[in-house]
Write an enzyme that holds these catalytic residues in place. Structure first.
Site, PDB file in Angstrom:
ATOM      1  N   SER A 104      -7.385  -1.611   6.208  1.00  0.00           N
ATOM      2  CA  SER A 104      -8.326  -0.504   6.371  1.00  0.00           C
ATOM      3  C   SER A 104      -9.107  -0.272   5.092  1.00  0.00           C
ATOM      4  CB  SER A 104      -7.567   0.776   6.727  1.00  0.00           C
ATOM      5  OG  SER A 104      -7.051   0.671   8.022  1.00  0.00           O
ATOM      6  N   HIS A 163      -3.050  -9.224  12.358  1.00  0.00           N
ATOM      7  CA  HIS A 163      -2.445  -8.045  11.735  1.00  0.00           C
ATOM      8  C   HIS A 163      -1.928  -7.172  12.879  1.00  0.00           C
ATOM      9  CE1 HIS A 163      -1.590  -4.474   9.620  1.00  0.00           C
ATOM     10  NE2 HIS A 163      -2.640  -3.808  10.040  1.00  0.00           N
ATOM     11  N   THR A 218       3.658   4.617  15.250  1.00  0.00           N
ATOM     12  CA  THR A 218       3.293   3.315  14.670  1.00  0.00           C
ATOM     13  C   THR A 218       3.791   3.200  13.230  1.00  0.00           C
ATOM     14  OG1 THR A 218       1.089   4.065  13.966  1.00  0.00           O
ATOM     15  CG2 THR A 218       1.261   3.125  16.167  1.00  0.00           C
ATOM     16  N   ASN A 272       5.095  -1.070  12.350  1.00  0.00           N
ATOM     17  CA  ASN A 272       4.095  -1.535  11.384  1.00  0.00           C
ATOM     18  C   ASN A 272       4.748  -1.717  10.018  1.00  0.00           C
ATOM     19  OD1 ASN A 272       1.731  -2.221  10.126  1.00  0.00           O
ATOM     20  ND2 ASN A 272       0.662  -0.301  10.538  1.00  0.00           N
ATOM     21  N   LYS A 276      -5.533  -6.719  22.329  1.00  0.00           N
ATOM     22  CA  LYS A 276      -6.964  -6.496  22.588  1.00  0.00           C
ATOM     23  C   LYS A 276      -7.795  -7.465  21.749  1.00  0.00           C
ATOM     24  CE  LYS A 276      -6.600  -1.632  23.809  1.00  0.00           C
ATOM     25  NZ  LYS A 276      -6.995  -0.261  23.565  1.00  0.00           N
ATOM     26  N   GLU A 331       0.841  -1.192   0.000  1.00  0.00           N
ATOM     27  CA  GLU A 331       0.000   0.000   0.000  1.00  0.00           C
ATOM     28  C   GLU A 331       0.878   1.243   0.000  1.00  0.00           C
ATOM     29  OE1 GLU A 331      -1.461  -0.906   4.415  1.00  0.00           O
ATOM     30  OE2 GLU A 331      -2.059   1.075   3.763  1.00  0.00           O
ATOM     31  N   CYS A 350      -3.605  -3.060   4.275  1.00  0.00           N
ATOM     32  CA  CYS A 350      -2.725  -4.101   4.834  1.00  0.00           C
ATOM     33  C   CYS A 350      -3.216  -5.512   4.543  1.00  0.00           C
ATOM     34  CB  CYS A 350      -2.605  -3.933   6.347  1.00  0.00           C
ATOM     35  SG  CYS A 350      -2.061  -2.303   6.826  1.00  0.00           S
ATOM     36  N   SER A 384     -10.219   3.711  13.567  1.00  0.00           N
ATOM     37  CA  SER A 384      -9.577   2.573  12.887  1.00  0.00           C
ATOM     38  C   SER A 384      -9.395   1.396  13.846  1.00  0.00           C
ATOM     39  CB  SER A 384      -8.233   2.985  12.268  1.00  0.00           C
ATOM     40  OG  SER A 384      -7.237   3.164  13.258  1.00  0.00           O
TER      41      SER A 384
HETATM   42  N1  CAA Z   1       1.710   4.651  30.377  1.00  0.00           N
HETATM   43  C1  CAA Z   1       1.142   3.533  29.868  1.00  0.00           C
HETATM   44  N2  CAA Z   1       0.173   3.578  28.899  1.00  0.00           N
HETATM   45  C2  CAA Z   1      -0.209   4.781  28.429  1.00  0.00           C
HETATM   46  C3  CAA Z   1       0.372   5.991  28.933  1.00  0.00           C
HETATM   47  C4  CAA Z   1       1.371   5.886  29.941  1.00  0.00           C
HETATM   48  N3  CAA Z   1       1.971   6.959  30.434  1.00  0.00           N
HETATM   49  N4  CAA Z   1      -0.219   7.014  28.283  1.00  0.00           N
HETATM   50  C5  CAA Z   1      -1.115   6.489  27.419  1.00  0.00           C
HETATM   51  N5  CAA Z   1      -1.102   5.137  27.510  1.00  0.00           N
HETATM   52  C6  CAA Z   1      -1.889   4.166  26.733  1.00  0.00           C
HETATM   53  C7  CAA Z   1      -3.346   4.565  26.566  1.00  0.00           C
HETATM   54  O1  CAA Z   1      -4.099   4.257  27.720  1.00  0.00           O
HETATM   55  C8  CAA Z   1      -3.711   3.708  25.363  1.00  0.00           C
HETATM   56  O2  CAA Z   1      -3.892   2.373  25.747  1.00  0.00           O
HETATM   57  P1  CAA Z   1      -5.368   1.699  25.706  1.00  0.00           P
HETATM   58  O3  CAA Z   1      -5.804   1.797  24.287  1.00  0.00           O
HETATM   59  O4  CAA Z   1      -5.114   0.330  26.162  1.00  0.00           O
HETATM   60  O5  CAA Z   1      -6.212   2.522  26.613  1.00  0.00           O
HETATM   61  C9  CAA Z   1      -2.439   3.734  24.510  1.00  0.00           C
HETATM   62  O6  CAA Z   1      -1.383   4.130  25.394  1.00  0.00           O
HETATM   63  C10 CAA Z   1      -2.486   4.678  23.331  1.00  0.00           C
HETATM   64  O7  CAA Z   1      -2.725   5.967  23.802  1.00  0.00           O
HETATM   65  P2  CAA Z   1      -3.894   6.895  23.219  1.00  0.00           P
HETATM   66  O8  CAA Z   1      -5.209   6.220  23.383  1.00  0.00           O
HETATM   67  O9  CAA Z   1      -3.707   8.249  23.821  1.00  0.00           O
HETATM   68  O10 CAA Z   1      -3.661   6.892  21.669  1.00  0.00           O
HETATM   69  P3  CAA Z   1      -2.900   7.903  20.693  1.00  0.00           P
HETATM   70  O11 CAA Z   1      -3.603   9.189  20.643  1.00  0.00           O
HETATM   71  O12 CAA Z   1      -1.446   7.904  20.968  1.00  0.00           O
HETATM   72  O13 CAA Z   1      -3.145   7.163  19.299  1.00  0.00           O
HETATM   73  C11 CAA Z   1      -3.243   5.444  17.647  1.00  0.00           C
HETATM   74  C12 CAA Z   1      -2.939   5.788  19.126  1.00  0.00           C
HETATM   75  C13 CAA Z   1      -4.708   5.813  17.327  1.00  0.00           C
HETATM   76  C14 CAA Z   1      -3.063   3.979  17.450  1.00  0.00           C
HETATM   77  C15 CAA Z   1      -2.298   6.266  16.754  1.00  0.00           C
HETATM   78  O14 CAA Z   1      -0.972   5.854  16.998  1.00  0.00           O
HETATM   79  C16 CAA Z   1      -2.606   6.080  15.266  1.00  0.00           C
HETATM   80  O15 CAA Z   1      -3.434   6.788  14.719  1.00  0.00           O
HETATM   81  N6  CAA Z   1      -1.910   5.106  14.596  1.00  0.00           N
HETATM   82  C17 CAA Z   1      -2.142   4.826  13.168  1.00  0.00           C
HETATM   83  C18 CAA Z   1      -3.451   4.115  12.920  1.00  0.00           C
HETATM   84  C19 CAA Z   1      -3.438   2.659  13.333  1.00  0.00           C
HETATM   85  O16 CAA Z   1      -2.408   2.035  13.533  1.00  0.00           O
HETATM   86  N7  CAA Z   1      -4.647   2.086  13.446  1.00  0.00           N
HETATM   87  C20 CAA Z   1      -4.791   0.670  13.775  1.00  0.00           C
HETATM   88  C21 CAA Z   1      -6.040   0.077  13.145  1.00  0.00           C
HETATM   89  S1  CAA Z   1      -6.017   0.356  11.382  1.00  0.00           S
HETATM   90  C22 CAA Z   1      -5.032  -0.883  10.752  1.00  0.00           C
HETATM   91  O17 CAA Z   1      -4.835  -1.885  11.381  1.00  0.00           O
HETATM   92  C23 CAA Z   1      -4.429  -0.703   9.399  1.00  0.00           C
HETATM   93  C24 CAA Z   1      -3.026  -0.233   9.541  1.00  0.00           C
HETATM   94  O18 CAA Z   1      -2.099  -1.042   9.635  1.00  0.00           O
HETATM   95  C25 CAA Z   1      -2.789   1.201   9.624  1.00  0.00           C
END
Ligand code: CAA
Length: 389
Positions: free
Chosen positions: A309, A233, A152, A276, A242, A79, A111, A201
């Site tokens: 996605s 994945h 990521t 990733n 999860k 992709e 993916c 996502s």
């Molecule tokens: N200590 C321990 N854990 C902590 C922490 C700390 N100090 N601060 C935050 N965390 C945890 C949060 O609790 C959270 O865990 P849970 O989900 O278990 O609650 C985790 O760290 C992530 O923190 P946030 O929820 O604040 O998330 P973020 O704003 O950093 O965003 C994300 C995370 C959405 C994955 C972002 O990195 C992103 O957009 N990534 C790209 C999209 C992606 O990978 N999507 C996955 C599904 S899509 C797919 O699979 C296709 C693909 O390959 C892209």
């Protein structure tokens, strides 16, 4: 006739960004990455390492001259394509010196497409059992400096040789796929980086998993009790954890739950250090499981959850084949450890360098560390590759 994965090869860039370094630069608690996402490092590709060099290097590491004479199909799933018209598979076919009477093409659906490629390879082998099909998942996952997806990112290629009487994994004919039209992650032609609805996502990923799993169970009658391990994945390993927790049921015997959890840890060991790699990440999970788990046996059933996605997902399974352990590498961890660590400014410069073409559409690239093949430059808009001595 058994059809499946006979060999696996892997290539990832020679540079890494430690998550502690990124956390410090972005003023984030390191535990957010190490525990919140389950990531320790990301592989970082310089401009001279692209999806073609990674794909060819991953395949070269496992192919023999006999394979190259017998392969009659080369599929690159990606992709992060380098060309809207010419398939990366055509470059790879040439770099590897595969016999000319082969079909080479590229496949895309975020993916997910490597899973479609494996299905297509299987259909081909059913019709032509002496053929060998090279399926390569190759991607550079780049979200941008200080973007939400920055932690990521990653880069790498996973090459698989699909044959009759495979020596690693035999596919079961139990695939269940699902398509749903959602805007969780996409990259329009005019954008270098994807648009992402991050939280949405992750919800789509998990909902696709549970609904496809329910349909899979209905059609096959199988439960988690039938699986020794489940590979997911891996956009980042915490999301897959999860996913695993969603599939675990209370009626599953405790030792079996422990086994599934332990094997899950083995399946994410490499992704934790690479990040990733989009299309290849599910199959890097398989490689990581095979090379790190000590208790797997021939006949064990492994489950797979593929997610792209957009979104397309698929669940299927395969059985480990007698002697699978003889097809693996014992130096992988060492190779990962050998990657050069980058400072934050080196990462920002190296990963996001853009080709500065002259008026003829030409440019030469500096000699960064790469795998077996290197993108040396562009001449009149044509990419130039060479083998590294
Ligand atoms: N200590 C321990 N854990 C902590 C922490 C700390 N100090 N601060 C935050 N965390 C945890 C949060 O609790 C959270 O865990 P849970 O989900 O278990 O609650 C985790 O760290 C992530 O923190 P946030 O929820 O604040 O998330 P973020 O704003 O950093 O965003 C994300 C995370 C959405 C994955 C972002 O990195 C992103 O957009 N990534 C790209 C999209 C992606 O990978 N999507 C996955 C599904 S899509 C797919 O699979 C296709 C693909 O390959 C892209």
């Amino acid at each position: 006739m058994l059809i499946g994965i006979d060999k696996i090869g892997f290539a990832t860039p020679k540079y890494q960004l430690k998550m502690t370094e990124l956390a410090m630069a972005r003023d984030v608690e390191p535990a957010k990455y190490s525990e919140g996402l389950l990531l320790d490092a990301l592989s970082i590709a310089p401009i001279s390492e692209d999806i073609v060099t990674l794909a060819a290097s991953a395949a070269q590491s496992m192919l023999t001259d006999e394979d190259k004479e017998k392969i009659d199909m080369v599929i690159v799933a990606t992709e992060s394509s380098i060309d809207q018209s010419k398939a990366a598979a055509v470059y790879v076919h040439a770099l590897l010196g595969i016999q000319p009477f082969a079909r080479s093409f590229e496949m895309k659906e975020a993916c997910y497409s490597a899973t479609a490629a494996l299905n297509y390879a299987k259909l081909h082998i059913e019709k032509s059992p002496t053929s060998r099909v090279l399926v390569i998942a190759s991607d550079i996952a780049k979200y941008g400096i200080q973007s939400a997806g920055e932690p990521t990112q990653g880069a790498g290629s996973l090459a698989m040789l699909v044959t009759a009487n495979p020596r690693i994994l035999a596919f079961k004919d139990d695939n269940v796929a699902q398509t749903r039209d959602v805007m969780d992650f996409w990259r329009p032609n005019y954008s270098e980086v994807p648009f992402v609805n991050g939280m949405y996502s992750t919800k789509q990923y998990l909902d696709s998993l549970t609904t496809t799993w329910a349909e899979y169970q209905k059609r096959t009658g199988l439960t988690m009790a039938d699986f020794t391990a489940f590979c997911f994945h891996l956009p980042f390993p915490k999301l897959a954890l999860k996913g695993l927790n969603k599939l675990m049921t209370k009626d599953l015997a405790l030792p079996h739950q422990e086994q599934l959890k332990e094997n899950f840890e083995h399946s994410i060991a490499y992704s934790k250090q690479v990040g990733n790699i989009y299309t290849g990440s599910l199959y890097l999970g398989l490689l990581s499981l095979l090379e790190n788990a000590k208790t797997l046996q021939a006949g064990d059933r492994l489950g797979f959850f593929s997610y792209g996605s957009g979104a397309v997902s698929e669940i299927f399974s395969g059985l480990l084949v007698e002697g699978f352990e003889n097809q693996l590498s014992s130096t992988r961890q060492n190779d990962l450890d050998q990657r050069t660590p980058l400072s934050i400014s080196e990462y920002e410069q190296l990963f996001f360098e853009q080709a500065q073409l002259d008026e003829n559409g030409s440019v030469s690239f500096a000699e960064h560390q790469t795998n077996t093949f290197r993108l040396t430059g562009i001449e009149q808009h044509q990419r130039q590759y060479s083998k590294v001595d």
